[in-house]
Write a protein that holds these residues in place. Sequence first.
Motif, PDB file in Angstrom:
ATOM      1  N   VAL A 314       0.839  -1.204   0.000  1.00 26.23           N
ATOM      2  CA  VAL A 314       0.000   0.000   0.000  1.00 26.23           C
ATOM      3  C   VAL A 314       0.874   1.254   0.000  1.00 26.23           C
ATOM      4  O   VAL A 314       0.587   2.237  -0.695  1.00 26.23           O
ATOM      5  N   PHE A 315       1.973   1.225   0.766  1.00 24.29           N
ATOM      6  CA  PHE A 315       2.886   2.365   0.797  1.00 24.29           C
ATOM      7  C   PHE A 315       3.519   2.578  -0.579  1.00 24.29           C
ATOM      8  O   PHE A 315       3.577   3.709  -1.080  1.00 24.29           O
ATOM      9  N   PHE A 316       3.992   1.495  -1.207  1.00 20.84           N
ATOM     10  CA  PHE A 316       4.590   1.611  -2.532  1.00 20.84           C
ATOM     11  C   PHE A 316       3.556   2.097  -3.555  1.00 20.84           C
ATOM     12  O   PHE A 316       3.874   2.872  -4.465  1.00 20.84           O
ATOM     13  N   ALA A 317       2.308   1.643  -3.384  1.00 23.27           N
ATOM     14  CA  ALA A 317       1.250   2.077  -4.302  1.00 23.27           C
ATOM     15  C   ALA A 317       1.000   3.580  -4.162  1.00 23.27           C
ATOM     16  O   ALA A 317       0.735   4.272  -5.144  1.00 23.27           O
ATOM     17  N   PHE A 318       1.082   4.080  -2.932  1.00 21.96           N
ATOM     18  CA  PHE A 318       0.887   5.517  -2.685  1.00 21.96           C
ATOM     19  C   PHE A 318       1.945   6.333  -3.429  1.00 21.96           C
ATOM     20  O   PHE A 318       1.634   7.312  -4.106  1.00 21.96           O
ATOM     21  N   ILE A 319       3.206   5.916  -3.323  1.00 19.10           N
ATOM     22  CA  ILE A 319       4.280   6.627  -4.040  1.00 19.10           C
ATOM     23  C   ILE A 319       4.091   6.482  -5.547  1.00 19.10           C
ATOM     24  O   ILE A 319       4.305   7.429  -6.315  1.00 19.10           O
ATOM     25  N   THR A 320       3.660   5.289  -5.967  1.00 18.60           N
ATOM     26  CA  THR A 320       3.456   5.029  -7.397  1.00 18.60           C
ATOM     27  C   THR A 320       2.444   5.991  -8.008  1.00 18.60           C
ATOM     28  O   THR A 320       2.603   6.433  -9.153  1.00 18.60           O
ATOM     29  N   MET A 321       1.386   6.319  -7.257  1.00 17.53           N
ATOM     30  CA  MET A 321       0.390   7.271  -7.757  1.00 17.53           C
ATOM     31  C   MET A 321       1.061   8.566  -8.185  1.00 17.53           C
ATOM     32  O   MET A 321       0.817   9.087  -9.277  1.00 17.53           O
ATOM     33  N   PHE A 322       1.913   9.101  -7.322  1.00 16.92           N
ATOM     34  CA  PHE A 322       2.546  10.387  -7.618  1.00 16.92           C
ATOM     35  C   PHE A 322       3.648  10.235  -8.663  1.00 16.92           C
ATOM     36  O   PHE A 322       3.898  11.161  -9.440  1.00 16.92           O
ATOM     37  N   PHE A 323       4.287   9.059  -8.672  1.00 18.64           N
ATOM     38  CA  PHE A 323       5.297   8.830  -9.707  1.00 18.64           C
ATOM     39  C   PHE A 323       4.665   8.962 -11.089  1.00 18.64           C
ATOM     40  O   PHE A 323       5.153   9.691 -11.956  1.00 18.64           O
ATOM     41  N   TRP A 324       3.551   8.247 -11.311  1.00 20.58           N
ATOM     42  CA  TRP A 324       2.923   8.286 -12.630  1.00 20.58           C
ATOM     43  C   TRP A 324       2.263   9.630 -12.902  1.00 20.58           C
ATOM     44  O   TRP A 324       2.188  10.068 -14.055  1.00 20.58           O
ATOM     45  N   GLY A 602      14.678   1.824  -1.272  1.00 17.70           N
ATOM     46  CA  GLY A 602      15.808   2.526  -1.865  1.00 17.70           C
ATOM     47  C   GLY A 602      15.588   2.824  -3.328  1.00 17.70           C
ATOM     48  O   GLY A 602      15.907   3.919  -3.815  1.00 17.70           O
ATOM     49  N   LYS A 603      15.031   1.858  -4.066  1.00 14.64           N
ATOM     50  CA  LYS A 603      14.765   2.063  -5.486  1.00 14.64           C
ATOM     51  C   LYS A 603      13.702   3.150  -5.691  1.00 14.64           C
ATOM     52  O   LYS A 603      13.808   3.978  -6.599  1.00 14.64           O
ATOM     53  N   TYR A 604      12.697   3.124  -4.817  1.00 16.43           N
ATOM     54  CA  TYR A 604      11.676   4.168  -4.909  1.00 16.43           C
ATOM     55  C   TYR A 604      12.260   5.535  -4.582  1.00 16.43           C
ATOM     56  O   TYR A 604      11.924   6.545  -5.223  1.00 16.43           O
ATOM     57  N   ALA A 605      13.138   5.591  -3.581  1.00 20.88           N
ATOM     58  CA  ALA A 605      13.770   6.861  -3.212  1.00 20.88           C
ATOM     59  C   ALA A 605      14.606   7.402  -4.361  1.00 20.88           C
ATOM     60  O   ALA A 605      14.541   8.593  -4.699  1.00 20.88           O
ATOM     61  N   ILE A 606      15.392   6.516  -4.994  1.00 18.92           N
ATOM     62  CA  ILE A 606      16.226   6.929  -6.131  1.00 18.92           C
ATOM     63  C   ILE A 606      15.346   7.360  -7.306  1.00 18.92           C
ATOM     64  O   ILE A 606      15.600   8.380  -7.960  1.00 18.92           O
ATOM     65  N   GLY A 607      14.280   6.578  -7.571  1.00 14.30           N
ATOM     66  CA  GLY A 607      13.381   6.892  -8.679  1.00 14.30           C
ATOM     67  C   GLY A 607      12.714   8.243  -8.516  1.00 14.30           C
ATOM     68  O   GLY A 607      12.667   9.048  -9.461  1.00 14.30           O
ATOM     69  N   MET A 608      12.195   8.524  -7.322  1.00 15.47           N
ATOM     70  CA  MET A 608      11.529   9.802  -7.089  1.00 15.47           C
ATOM     71  C   MET A 608      12.527  10.954  -7.124  1.00 15.47           C
ATOM     72  O   MET A 608      12.190  12.061  -7.562  1.00 15.47           O
ATOM     73  N   LEU A 609      13.756  10.717  -6.661  1.00 16.86           N
ATOM     74  CA  LEU A 609      14.789  11.760  -6.746  1.00 16.86           C
ATOM     75  C   LEU A 609      15.105  12.082  -8.207  1.00 16.86           C
ATOM     76  O   LEU A 609      15.202  13.257  -8.595  1.00 16.86           O
ATOM     77  N   LEU A 610      15.240  11.035  -9.032  1.00 23.74           N
ATOM     78  CA  LEU A 610      15.567  11.244 -10.442  1.00 23.74           C
ATOM     79  C   LEU A 610      14.436  11.953 -11.188  1.00 23.74           C
ATOM     80  O   LEU A 610      14.686  12.819 -12.036  1.00 23.74           O
ATOM     81  N   ILE A 611      13.206  11.612 -10.850  1.00 21.87           N
ATOM     82  CA  ILE A 611      12.095  12.283 -11.541  1.00 21.87           C
ATOM     83  C   ILE A 611      12.013  13.740 -11.101  1.00 21.87           C
ATOM     84  O   ILE A 611      11.634  14.626 -11.873  1.00 21.87           O
ATOM     85  N   LEU A 651      13.076   3.275 -14.788  1.00 20.26           N
ATOM     86  CA  LEU A 651      13.809   2.022 -14.654  1.00 20.26           C
ATOM     87  C   LEU A 651      13.996   1.627 -13.186  1.00 20.26           C
ATOM     88  O   LEU A 651      14.177   0.449 -12.875  1.00 20.26           O
ATOM     89  N   CYS A 652      13.947   2.594 -12.288  1.00 14.02           N
ATOM     90  CA  CYS A 652      14.041   2.292 -10.855  1.00 14.02           C
ATOM     91  C   CYS A 652      12.707   1.831 -10.277  1.00 14.02           C
ATOM     92  O   CYS A 652      12.676   1.021  -9.349  1.00 14.02           O
ATOM     93  N   VAL A 653      11.618   2.353 -10.795  1.00  9.24           N
ATOM     94  CA  VAL A 653      10.304   2.133 -10.171  1.00  9.24           C
ATOM     95  C   VAL A 653       9.444   1.131 -10.926  1.00  9.24           C
ATOM     96  O   VAL A 653       8.960   0.154 -10.347  1.00  9.24           O
ATOM     97  N   SER A 654       9.245   1.348 -12.229  1.00  8.36           N
ATOM     98  CA  SER A 654       8.247   0.573 -12.960  1.00  8.36           C
ATOM     99  C   SER A 654       8.527  -0.925 -13.047  1.00  8.36           C
ATOM    100  O   SER A 654       7.662  -1.744 -12.708  1.00  8.36           O
ATOM    101  N   PRO A 655       9.712  -1.367 -13.488  1.00  5.40           N
ATOM    102  CA  PRO A 655       9.917  -2.816 -13.665  1.00  5.40           C
ATOM    103  C   PRO A 655       9.911  -3.589 -12.348  1.00  5.40           C
ATOM    104  O   PRO A 655       9.550  -4.760 -12.324  1.00  5.40           O
ATOM    105  N   VAL A 656      10.342  -2.925 -11.258  1.00  2.00           N
ATOM    106  CA  VAL A 656      10.457  -3.650  -9.990  1.00  2.00           C
ATOM    107  C   VAL A 656       9.138  -3.733  -9.247  1.00  2.00           C
ATOM    108  O   VAL A 656       8.955  -4.583  -8.375  1.00  2.00           O
ATOM    109  N   ALA A 657       8.188  -2.859  -9.586  1.00  6.19           N
ATOM    110  CA  ALA A 657       6.951  -2.775  -8.817  1.00  6.19           C
ATOM    111  C   ALA A 657       6.145  -4.069  -8.854  1.00  6.19           C
ATOM    112  O   ALA A 657       5.816  -4.642  -7.808  1.00  6.19           O
TER     113      ALA A 657
END
Length: 737
Positions: A314-324, A602-611, A651-657
Amino acid sequence: MQENSTDQFFKSTVLGHPSGLFVLFFTEMWERFSYYGMRALLVLFFTASLLDEGWGWPKEHALAIFGTYTSLVYLSTMLGGYFADKVIGFRWAVVVGALMMTLGHACMALETSFFIYLGLTFLVFGSGFFKPNMTSIVSEIYKDRPEKKDGAYTIFYMGVNAGAFFGIMLCGYLGEKIGWSWGFGIAGIFMLFGLLQFWWAKDIFGDIGLKPKAQSVEDVALSITEENGGKLNPFTKLELGIIAVSAFLGLTWILNDPIAKITEGATNLYSFKLGGMDGNNVVILTALALFVILLFIRIPKYIPVVRDRMIAIVFFAFITMFFWAIFEQSPGSLTLFARDYTQRILEGTSGTIFKIVDALMTIVPLAIITWVLILLAKQTFKKFAASIIVLSLSFIIIWGIAIWKVKNDYYSSSYVVEYLNNNGTIETAKVVSSNDYANGDKLSIIDNESVSIYDATAEGNIGKTAKENVLFDKENNKLGETFNAKIARIFKEDKIGAGIQINKAEVAFANTKGESKSKIIKLSKDDLEKYKVGSDLQLFITHSVGFDNKESKKNEATVTAKESAVEIGATWFSILNSLFIIALAPLFSKWWESKYNPSASGKYAIGMLLIGVGTAAVAIGASGIAPGAKTASVSIIWLVLVYLFHTMAELCVSPVALSYISKLVPARMIAMMFGIWYLAVAIGMKLAGMFGEYSESLAQEKGLSTFFWILTAISIVLSVMAFLTAPLFKKLMHGVR
């Protein structure tokens, strides 16, 4: 050989993998070609002026319907997945989905209001049936060869990216250069090719994906173990009721939102107010609150390990919403930024370099994919000749379009022209054309006048800032003129194609030669309160000059100078995502396999930083655009940078989710958790449209750069949150990496 073994698929191989994988590769490639090709044009088509054969919508309306469309595409995967699993099987789901998408693109090519909306409806349901079931067939082929699965998915997703790459490049080019119907239509043609080649090669999959068999009570009982989530937790009537109400409110809100905005409130399911809050806001907040309540009720019912892992999801899904929501600015606000605010005409050496690079980007990948087709044909032609013939025909056509595109750009030049404008004065402008002209030659151009109200007393109004920022041509020869005008009449006019009415006024003024002229301008609701018939106001008139491909002789111009040049299409920048994925995916894969492989958080943190870095790049690029400016001339480097960083983030967020979901929850709960995941992605897609809408009002008040800085701030905050909570979520995941 065992009866259920999948070894049979490895008797005929291409590059060490079953030939059937490459049938799926090309089917998926053409589906992604059509989906991304059409999507790249959608917002541009809605916002293009009537003179450019678009619908002339405000950007906010176009982004509202775009957000709803992409959101429904992901929500429909749950419906398509259910029918495939329970009723018709993977194979028929793919066929039904492909057929519906073919019909959808055909409808879009007609460009009328009814057929555009009908086409979008077909595309939503078609994607829902098609999208989740292709990967299911891949999984079944490799059921007994798990060690080759990673390689199979790598090849399959190369097909995804190849389709997106060529779809955006070629559909976008045709749509922008020739006409919207060409872009929409070619997307449908290649979807049909994908359907036919899959249908005529379907026997290559054996029994995979046929009508599913019902699971027996005994099988269900045997699947219930401590390792598989413990006892069953069927949904109670209360929980099912919460799901039904939340789903109903959410779906009706998603559909109602663009309708209410496009009709300016004339059609609105939720027009009420509650405590001063708009009804639409009340509805969506209620739906979200009910869903959160459902999670609070359900999650504690599971055994501790499953409960903890579901909290992590659920936490990863919350971040995913804002990522997309941020990532999917690409076909919306970033494409509009490319069209309106980016210097897309490259002249001289820079133009020549771009022509060479773009030609290589077009031809080399196409040659590689064609080589794969030849390998597949050698293995399967005897058994599946019809499929290979259709596939070969599609490649002949795609090669023809690609070569024509490269040739067209090769001969492209910029021409300095002189012409007589509508006010009777001589203007100088630059136009880009692939036709060959010499000095003194006559050519036909279109002068699209943009007329807006100019209030000299208003701070940051459109006329004032446009005067400072509109680039009429590269040399900034003529920006625009201000005229004193009087409103002669106010009226409503049906919007061609869109099926709505807009407020307009006819205004009278004297041009620079003292001649009486009149113009039709659009009025907002605020304008209607401020101006009446007889009101005095100032007009600000700018010009956007382009080559008249249809030789309609709107204006005849004389060529005075020529230089090699190319005009980059607004959709072209979106192909950088696929290009960077293909280039960078092997590097990220090596990273994930090394001892430096980050945790999920960590991957989510890196992904959100890069975006966030990507949106910061475009924010910096937009910093010189004043509030309210309609056009500017920002360097293309900022868009290249944003796509580079956003691709690394993806590449940090989508394939690993999805991989983590399959690892974190028991097999019998995967469908439910995938449902939650796709719901999060769907919300993110709708948020992407809403963020884009917000960018327009913010651009008027504080400048477009402010919007991108806000996205940067959101990204960095979520990155820090993911980083700080990494130890907690490592504990919640109970050893899963």
